[in-house]
Scaffold this motif. Structure first.
Motif, PDB file in Angstrom:
ATOM      1  N   UNK A   1       0.841  -1.239   0.114  1.00 15.85           N
ATOM      2  CA  UNK A   1      -0.022   0.029  -0.059  1.00 15.85           C
ATOM      3  C   UNK A   1       0.790   1.312   0.037  1.00 15.85           C
ATOM      4  N   UNK A   2       2.211   0.959   0.492  1.00 15.01           N
ATOM      5  CA  UNK A   2       2.893   2.452   0.534  1.00 15.01           C
ATOM      6  C   UNK A   2       3.995   2.449  -0.584  1.00 15.01           C
ATOM      7  N   UNK A   3       4.585   1.296  -0.879  1.00 19.11           N
ATOM      8  CA  UNK A   3       5.540   1.375  -2.037  1.00 19.11           C
ATOM      9  C   UNK A   3       4.991   1.288  -3.289  1.00 19.11           C
ATOM     10  N   UNK A   4       4.123   0.610  -3.572  1.00 19.53           N
ATOM     11  CA  UNK A   4       3.341   0.796  -5.013  1.00 19.53           C
ATOM     12  C   UNK A   4       2.892   2.112  -5.655  1.00 19.53           C
ATOM     13  N   UNK A   5       2.153   2.794  -4.704  1.00 17.99           N
ATOM     14  CA  UNK A   5       1.964   4.053  -5.078  1.00 17.99           C
ATOM     15  C   UNK A   5       3.203   4.981  -5.400  1.00 17.99           C
ATOM     16  N   UNK A   6       4.045   4.942  -4.462  1.00 18.47           N
ATOM     17  CA  UNK A   6       5.442   5.632  -4.386  1.00 18.47           C
ATOM     18  C   UNK A   6       6.092   5.277  -5.942  1.00 18.47           C
ATOM     19  N   UNK A   7       6.165   4.075  -6.212  1.00 20.49           N
ATOM     20  CA  UNK A   7       7.066   3.757  -7.446  1.00 20.49           C
ATOM     21  C   UNK A   7       6.044   4.103  -8.760  1.00 20.49           C
ATOM     22  N   UNK A   8       4.863   4.121  -8.663  1.00 19.83           N
ATOM     23  CA  UNK A   8       4.079   4.507  -9.967  1.00 19.83           C
ATOM     24  C   UNK A   8       4.139   5.882  -9.892  1.00 19.83           C
ATOM     25  N   UNK A   9       4.040   6.620  -8.979  1.00 20.02           N
ATOM     26  CA  UNK A   9       4.108   8.163  -9.339  1.00 20.02           C
ATOM     27  C   UNK A   9       5.340   8.753  -9.607  1.00 20.02           C
ATOM     28  N   UNK A  10       6.682   7.947  -9.308  1.00 24.95           N
ATOM     29  CA  UNK A  10       7.786   8.424  -9.814  1.00 24.95           C
ATOM     30  C   UNK A  10       8.158   8.096 -11.140  1.00 24.95           C
ATOM     31  N   UNK A  11       7.398   7.169 -11.559  1.00 25.24           N
ATOM     32  CA  UNK A  11       7.870   6.777 -13.036  1.00 25.24           C
ATOM     33  C   UNK A  11       7.622   7.876 -14.189  1.00 25.24           C
ATOM     34  N   UNK A  12       8.520   7.999 -14.964  1.00 23.56           N
ATOM     35  CA  UNK A  12       8.428   8.988 -16.123  1.00 23.56           C
ATOM     36  C   UNK A  12       7.021   9.057 -16.756  1.00 23.56           C
ATOM     37  N   UNK A  13       6.256   9.750 -17.237  1.00 22.23           N
ATOM     38  CA  UNK A  13       5.008   9.520 -18.006  1.00 22.23           C
ATOM     39  C   UNK A  13       5.090   8.685 -19.218  1.00 22.23           C
ATOM     40  N   UNK A  14       6.444   8.566 -19.915  1.00 23.05           N
ATOM     41  CA  UNK A  14       6.393   7.991 -21.025  1.00 23.05           C
ATOM     42  C   UNK A  14       7.242   6.406 -20.868  1.00 23.05           C
ATOM     43  N   UNK A  15       7.359   6.070 -19.529  1.00 18.84           N
ATOM     44  CA  UNK A  15       7.791   4.552 -19.264  1.00 18.84           C
ATOM     45  C   UNK A  15       7.257   3.669 -19.904  1.00 18.84           C
ATOM     46  N   UNK A  16       5.879   3.594 -20.107  1.00 22.38           N
ATOM     47  CA  UNK A  16       5.145   2.362 -20.657  1.00 22.38           C
ATOM     48  C   UNK A  16       5.128   2.608 -22.333  1.00 22.38           C
ATOM     49  N   UNK A  17       5.493   3.510 -22.576  1.00 25.10           N
ATOM     50  CA  UNK A  17       5.600   3.820 -24.095  1.00 25.10           C
ATOM     51  C   UNK A  17       6.467   3.128 -25.005  1.00 25.10           C
ATOM     52  N   UNK A  18       5.982   2.183 -25.642  1.00 23.13           N
ATOM     53  CA  UNK A  18       6.684   1.315 -26.446  1.00 23.13           C
ATOM     54  C   UNK A  18       7.679   2.058 -27.557  1.00 23.13           C
ATOM     55  N   UNK A  19       7.375   3.075 -27.778  1.00 23.59           N
ATOM     56  CA  UNK A  19       8.198   4.078 -28.979  1.00 23.59           C
ATOM     57  C   UNK A  19       9.521   4.656 -28.146  1.00 23.59           C
ATOM     58  N   UNK A  20       9.500   4.562 -26.868  1.00 26.04           N
ATOM     59  CA  UNK A  20      10.605   5.219 -26.212  1.00 26.04           C
ATOM     60  C   UNK A  20      11.621   4.099 -25.690  1.00 26.04           C
TER      61      UNK A  20
END
Length: 161
Positions: free
Chosen positions: A33-52
């Motif tokens: 409950x603590x770690x997952x939101x922190x990790x997901x919020x810190x990811x760059x917005x284009x982290x899951x963009x397969x073009x990057x």
């Protein structure tokens, strides 16, 4: 009925082990409950963009890079297994699995992540969380299945040979 089930379970698994599993489950639930939101919020917005393209520890010494990759993959495997367990125990199983997959390295990983994140309910939940922390929503590449279909059709016809 529950007493009989508990007695049978205690006959197979020692009470100390059951207590340890219960404590581990509670700690894992609170930790997720603590770690997952922190990790997901810190990811760059284009982290899951397969073009990057992604290059982890690109500018570090090769030995540090190898050590870092081994540690990152080990932590990813722990998150993946914990997430799988959380599908049956209390916790954010799907998001924990996603974090585990994100940390591990394997062929096709970025496409798998994009497919999992691209699920409307998952993307909405993550972007709502990011919005609470004033972070931009995640960018997902447009569906490339049409392009893949065209490519596979061209390969079958032998047009590239």
């Amino acid at each position: 009925m529950m007493d009989g089930l508990l007695e049978n379970l205690q006959a197979i698994i020692p009470v100390k082990v059951l207590l340890g599993l219960t404590v581990a489950s509670v700690v894992g639930f609170i930790g997720s409950l603590i770690a997952i939101p922190l990790i997901l919020v810190r990811l760059p917005a284009d982290y899951f963009d397969t073009r990057v393209p992604r290059h982890w520890m690109k500018d570090h010494h090769p030995v540090l890079r190898v050590i870092g990759l081994v540690v990152k993959n080990a932590v990813g495997a722990v998150f993946f297994l914990a997430g799988f367990a959380m599908l049956f125990l209390p916790g954010q199983g799907v998001l924990t699995i996603l974090i585990g997959i994100s940390l591990m390295n394997f062929p096709g990983k970025q496409q798998l992540e994009a497919k999992l994140i691209g699920q409307p309910a998952v993307l909405r939940a993550i972007n709502a969380m990011r919005n609470k922390f004033n972070k931009p929503p995640l960018i997902i590449a447009p569906d490339l299945s049409h392009h893949c279909t065209q490519l596979s059709g061209r390969e079958k016809s032998g047009a590239d040979y």
